[in-house]
Design a protein around this motif. Structure first.
Motif, mmCIF file in Angstrom:
data_model
loop_
_atom_site.group_PDB
_atom_site.id
_atom_site.type_symbol
_atom_site.label_atom_id
_atom_site.label_comp_id
_atom_site.label_asym_id
_atom_site.label_seq_id
_atom_site.Cartn_x
_atom_site.Cartn_y
_atom_site.Cartn_z
ATOM 1 N N HIS A 63 0.820 -1.218 0.000
ATOM 2 C CA HIS A 63 0.000 0.000 0.000
ATOM 3 C C HIS A 63 0.854 1.268 0.000
ATOM 4 C CE1 HIS A 63 -3.725 -2.174 0.657
ATOM 5 N NE2 HIS A 63 -3.129 -2.855 1.614
ATOM 6 N N HIS A 149 -7.816 -7.248 -1.637
ATOM 7 C CA HIS A 149 -7.132 -8.432 -1.098
ATOM 8 C C HIS A 149 -7.835 -9.737 -1.472
ATOM 9 C CE1 HIS A 149 -6.412 -4.944 1.614
ATOM 10 N NE2 HIS A 149 -5.170 -5.390 1.632
ATOM 11 N N HIS A 215 -5.484 -3.825 9.569
ATOM 12 C CA HIS A 215 -6.088 -3.181 8.397
ATOM 13 C C HIS A 215 -7.031 -4.143 7.709
ATOM 14 C CE1 HIS A 215 -3.438 -5.161 5.487
ATOM 15 N NE2 HIS A 215 -3.948 -4.465 4.509
ATOM 16 N N ALA A 235 -8.983 -0.269 4.394
ATOM 17 C CA ALA A 235 -8.474 -1.307 3.517
ATOM 18 C C ALA A 235 -7.040 -1.039 3.083
ATOM 19 C CB ALA A 235 -9.353 -1.440 2.283
ATOM 20 N N ASP A 290 -0.622 -9.220 3.202
ATOM 21 C CA ASP A 290 -0.291 -8.685 1.878
ATOM 22 C C ASP A 290 1.108 -9.078 1.422
ATOM 23 O OD1 ASP A 290 -2.556 -7.391 2.743
ATOM 24 O OD2 ASP A 290 -2.012 -5.445 1.941
HETATM 25 ZN ZN LIG Z 1 -3.612 -4.589 2.478
#
Ligand SMILES: [Zn+2]
Length: 320
Positions: A63, A149, A215, A235, A290
């Motif tokens: 991100h 995601h 998150h 997000a 992630d």
């Molecule tokens: Zn993420």
């Protein structure tokens, strides 16, 4: 004479082997994947015919990624670029422009049904209206967006793998049969993974399936395995929760009887640790969301990542 002829045949054979080996080693398709989980899919499907480089590596946060000059060079040298899509790689366009890369950019999530952040998370809850109100207040910056995601549902990962196989086939037709065979056997592994996660979490009573994470990366996982997720941030990890957000989150956790909370490998753990102290709910460990772990960590591949996460979820929710 006989020996000489034998030697000649051997030399020719060796030359042939060397030629094949040299060719295989010299010309694998150079693929750049935007982040480590996608890199794993490409490596699984591509096997020895593909050389994969990832931009956001193990434990990296996609991100807030800031491409370096080295990343520009990676793209400039690539034969193929594979990205997640769904708005995940906000930094991609500028990187592509800077690199002069003009090849294909394959979107691995093509064909996935997108979910909005938080979608369905409270739908089955009798306190739906109230809970949704608090949830909105907590992460209103990102709440309206699509949750990128999608790989957190194993069924979606199978779609990613199909897309990766198709895109590798298009880039290297000579090895398409191998790519498709690799994708088929890897998909069978994903089917087993999905069934195992489902069976494990089925042992947790529905009313105990409530967790807090840093998150909002689990809309797809929540939907696939019927878990209720409350995220402290939105997000994206870019927005920070305010003091009022945190206070609302703590009230909500107490009111709804949240069973477990988790830190993530890509997020600052301090917010979750604060909520743990305030609510008395014990942190259930570190979830990989992630990014994969380093090779010697608990989540060096997608399959190991999902097994690790599901194991932590199940243990924490069962209170064991
Ligand atoms: Zn993420």
């Amino acid at each position: 004479m006989t020996l000489g002829r034998h030697g000649l045949v051997l030399a020719a054979t060796l030359a042939l082997v060397a030629a094949f080996a040299g060719r295989a080693a010299a010309e694998p398709l150079k693929v750049v994947a935007s982040f480590s989980i996608l890199g794993d899919f490409v490596a699984e499907v591509g096997g020895p015919y593909v050389s994969v480089t990832t931009l956001v590596g193990p434990n990296g946060d996609p991100h807030v990624f800031q491409p370096s000059p080295a990343d520009v060079r990676k793209l400039a040298a690539a034969d193929l670029v594979v990205v997640n899509g769904l708005g995940f790689e906000g930094w991609l366009d500028r990187l592509v422009e800077a690199s002069g890369y003009r090849g294909a950019i394959a979107i691995a999530s093509n064909g996935v049904t997108p979910l909005m952040t938080g979608e369905g998370v409270h739908a089955h809850d009798e306190h739906a209206a109230k809970a949704e109100h608090v949830h909105q207040a907590v992460d209103e910056h990102d709440h309206a967006g699509v949750d990128p995601h999608a790989w957190q549902s194993v069924a979606n990962a199978e779609i990613y793998v199909k897309n990766v196989a198709a895109t590798l086939c298009a880039a290297d037709r000579a090895h398409c049969a191998e790519f498709e065979a690799n994708a088929a056997s890897y998909s069978a592994e994903l089917e087993r993974l999905d069934a195992d996660i489902e069976a494990g979490l089925a042992q947790v009573p529905p009313e105990r399936r409530k967790i807090i994470t840093s998150h909002d990366a689990f809309t797809y996982l929540a939907r696939a395995y019927r878990i209720e997720i409350i995220a402290a941030q939105g997000a994206s990890t870019e927005s920070e929760a305010s003091a009022a957000d945190v206070a609302a989150l703590i009230r909500q956790a107490r009111a709804e009887g949240v069973t477990a909370l988790f830190v993530e490998n890509i997020s600052d753990p301090r917010l979750i640790e604060l909520i743990a102290r305030e609510t008395g709910v014990k942190p259930g460990g570190k979830l990989y969301t992630d990014a994969l772990s380093e090779p010697d960590g608990p989540a060096p591949t997608y399959v190991e990542m999902m097994r690790h996460n599901a194991g932590l979820l199940q243990a924490a929710l069962q209170g064991s």
